[in-house]
Write an enzyme that holds these catalytic residues in place. Structure first.
Site, short mmCIF file in Angstrom:
data_model
loop_
_atom_site.label_atom_id
_atom_site.label_comp_id
_atom_site.label_asym_id
_atom_site.label_seq_id
_atom_site.Cartn_x
_atom_site.Cartn_y
_atom_site.Cartn_z
N ARG A 1 0.79 -1.23 0.00
CA ARG A 1 0.00 0.00 0.00
C ARG A 1 0.82 1.28 0.00
NH1 ARG A 1 -2.50 -3.89 2.63
NH2 ARG A 1 -4.69 -4.26 2.12
N ASP B 1 -0.79 -9.87 8.31
CA ASP B 1 -0.75 -9.14 7.04
C ASP B 1 0.21 -7.98 7.24
OD1 ASP B 1 -1.19 -8.12 4.56
OD2 ASP B 1 -3.33 -7.75 4.81
N HIS C 1 3.09 -12.63 -5.98
CA HIS C 1 1.98 -12.83 -5.05
C HIS C 1 1.44 -14.25 -5.10
CE1 HIS C 1 -1.47 -11.56 -2.63
NE2 HIS C 1 -0.90 -10.38 -2.50
N HIS D 1 -0.89 -2.55 -4.47
CA HIS D 1 -0.30 -3.39 -5.53
C HIS D 1 -0.35 -2.73 -6.91
CE1 HIS D 1 0.21 -6.40 -2.55
NE2 HIS D 1 -0.94 -7.02 -2.65
N GLU E 1 5.82 -12.31 0.45
CA GLU E 1 6.19 -11.38 -0.61
C GLU E 1 7.44 -10.61 -0.23
OE1 GLU E 1 2.36 -9.11 -1.33
OE2 GLU E 1 1.76 -10.63 0.11
C1 BGC Z 1 -1.78 -7.59 1.21
C2 BGC Z 1 -3.17 -7.77 1.73
C3 BGC Z 1 -4.12 -7.79 0.58
C4 BGC Z 1 -3.75 -8.92 -0.34
C5 BGC Z 1 -4.60 -8.93 -1.55
C6 BGC Z 1 -1.48 -8.74 0.32
O1 BGC Z 1 -0.21 -8.60 -0.23
O2 BGC Z 1 -0.83 -7.48 2.23
O3 BGC Z 1 -3.50 -6.75 2.62
O4 BGC Z 1 -5.44 -7.93 0.98
O5 BGC Z 1 -2.41 -8.77 -0.74
O6 BGC Z 1 -4.98 -10.19 -1.89
#
Ligand code: BGC
Length: 388
Positions: free
Chosen positions: A117, A288, A216, A142, A354
């Site tokens: 973010r 997260d 991802h 992203h 990640e």
């Molecule tokens: C983020 C999550 C997000 C997800 C999306 C992750 O990399 O940290 O907050 O909801 O990606 O699928």
């Protein structure tokens, strides 16, 4: 381990993957002569609404088999053996292109221009403020609404010595999703003779910008659709993490993991503390967060984390030269998506690891910089090593 094309097809069918004419005179088929390498072999996967063709590429080496889509550079499946030699697809995904386009939570995808973010999708660089595409409440996640996960990449297969792989390229025009600079990106997926999956990221710009590329993949080492990953044991070589606010934006602090649910230094089952009432766990609805790797930024990839599934014995070791690792425990999988195996994914059915620079770095002067300037080359590498 020597594998043949028929084995790929059997594996694909067993995993319920889209039927593919592997071999069959397809272009670019290369005969792997060392390390058990095969492919890459291209088959059509589908078409986007505007008619753009999307391909699926099958490759295998050293006992690892994977399928990669030109759409999003998505790892559609990745198959590895368990301790008894039985294969499973350990990466969450979909059967068809439509689901990837309409409802994917970034399954298997390449992420750019910025992993995670950016606060309110805004940052200031060299005195100029840039407003990015906002797609996660008031924040940019992203790369914005149409990130690199939703672009069709140019794919070039290669075999080099005992390696097989794909070069994925795209150009992101100046101003795309609000980011300054024309960004030329090359990501190389390599399957090595040992069956490791190596990802090399490279980018160049013609104007100062920010970049933070990652992958991802949602892992479930017991096999996708086999249930949750709460029994998987995770080790993260990090004494600190970056706490977040309710919108999952880092506060700027690097908090100690000691005596918190975030201490994975000695390894523990993911489920052990996931129901902790720690404020940070509540914010993430699980894990997260970005872990600050003790090794810091390194010239070469160094060990960052190990994931192990006790039931199958499968292990994944991750090495990177990046300073951070986002561990996301699949908290937002809510039972609405049907995966490759034809079963529904629920919360915790997969987890992401990640490798990255820290979230919101463009607004956090104390975080390692994500600025890329003309003449510089952005280069990072992450190696995924599989074992039992
Ligand atoms: C983020 C999550 C997000 C997800 C999306 C992750 O990399 O940290 O907050 O909801 O990606 O699928």
């Amino acid at each position: 381990m020597e594998l043949n094309r028929r084995t790929i097809m059997a594996g694909a069918a067993a995993a319920g993957l889209a039927a593919a004419t592997v071999g069959g005179g397809s272009a670019h088929a290369a005969s792997g002569r060392s390390g058990g390498g095969r492919g890459p072999v291209r088959t059509p996967f589908g078409r986007l609404a505007d008619g753009t063709r999307v391909d699926s590429w099958a490759l295998q080496n050293g006992g690892t088999r994977m399928r990669v889509l030109s759409y999003g550079g998505i790892v559609q499946s990745l198959e590895i053996p368990d301790r008894r030699g039985r294969y499973a697809n350990v990466s969450l995904g979909f059967d068809g292109l439509e689901q990837y386009v309409s409802s994917s939570p970034y399954f298997g995808a390449l992420i750019g221009r910025y992993g995670n973010r950016i606060d309110r999708g805004r940052f200031t660089l060299d005195g100029r403020t840039h407003q990015l595409s906002v797609n996660d409440g008031e924040n940019s996640l992203h790369g914005g609404e149409k990130g690199f996960d939703k672009r069709v990449w140019d794919v070039e297969p290669f075999t080099r010595g005992s390696d097989v792989g794909l070069h994925l390229r795209l150009t992101s025009p100046d101003g795309e999703m609000g980011y300054p600079g024309t960004l030329r990106v090359k990501v190389t997926y390599t399957l090595t003779r040992d069956g490791d999956w190596r990802v090399d990221y490279e980018a160049r710009t013609d104007r100062a910008t920010v970049v933070n590329l990652t992958s991802h993949v949602y892992w479930n080492l017991a096999g996708e659709s086999s249930g949750t990953v709460l029994d998987h044991e995770l080790t993260i070589d990090a004494s600190r993490f970056t706490p977040v606010d309710a919108g999952l934006i880092p506060t700027g602090e690097r908090a100690r993991v000691a005596a918190t649910p975030f201490d994975f230094r000695r390894g523990k089952p993911i489920g052990r503390d996931i129901r902790s009432a720690h404020q940070q766990v509540l914010y993430g609805q699980g894990f997260d967060h970005n872990w600050v790797l003790d090794k810091g930024i390194t010239a070469r990839p160094q060990h960052a984390a190990t994931l192990r599934d006790p039931s199958s014995g499968r292990t994944l070791r991750i090495a990177t030269n990046e300073p951070g690792l986002q561990f996301y425990s699949g908290n937002f999988l809510d039972g609405t998506l049907v995966g490759t195996g034809g079963r529904v994914y629920r919360q915790g059915d997969g987890l992401c690891l990640e490798t990255q620079h820290f979230p919101d770095s463009p607004n956090q002067p104390s975080f390692p910089s994500t600025v890329l300037r003309p003449g510089e080359v952005y280069r990072t590498t992450t190696v995924h090593a599989f074992g039992v």
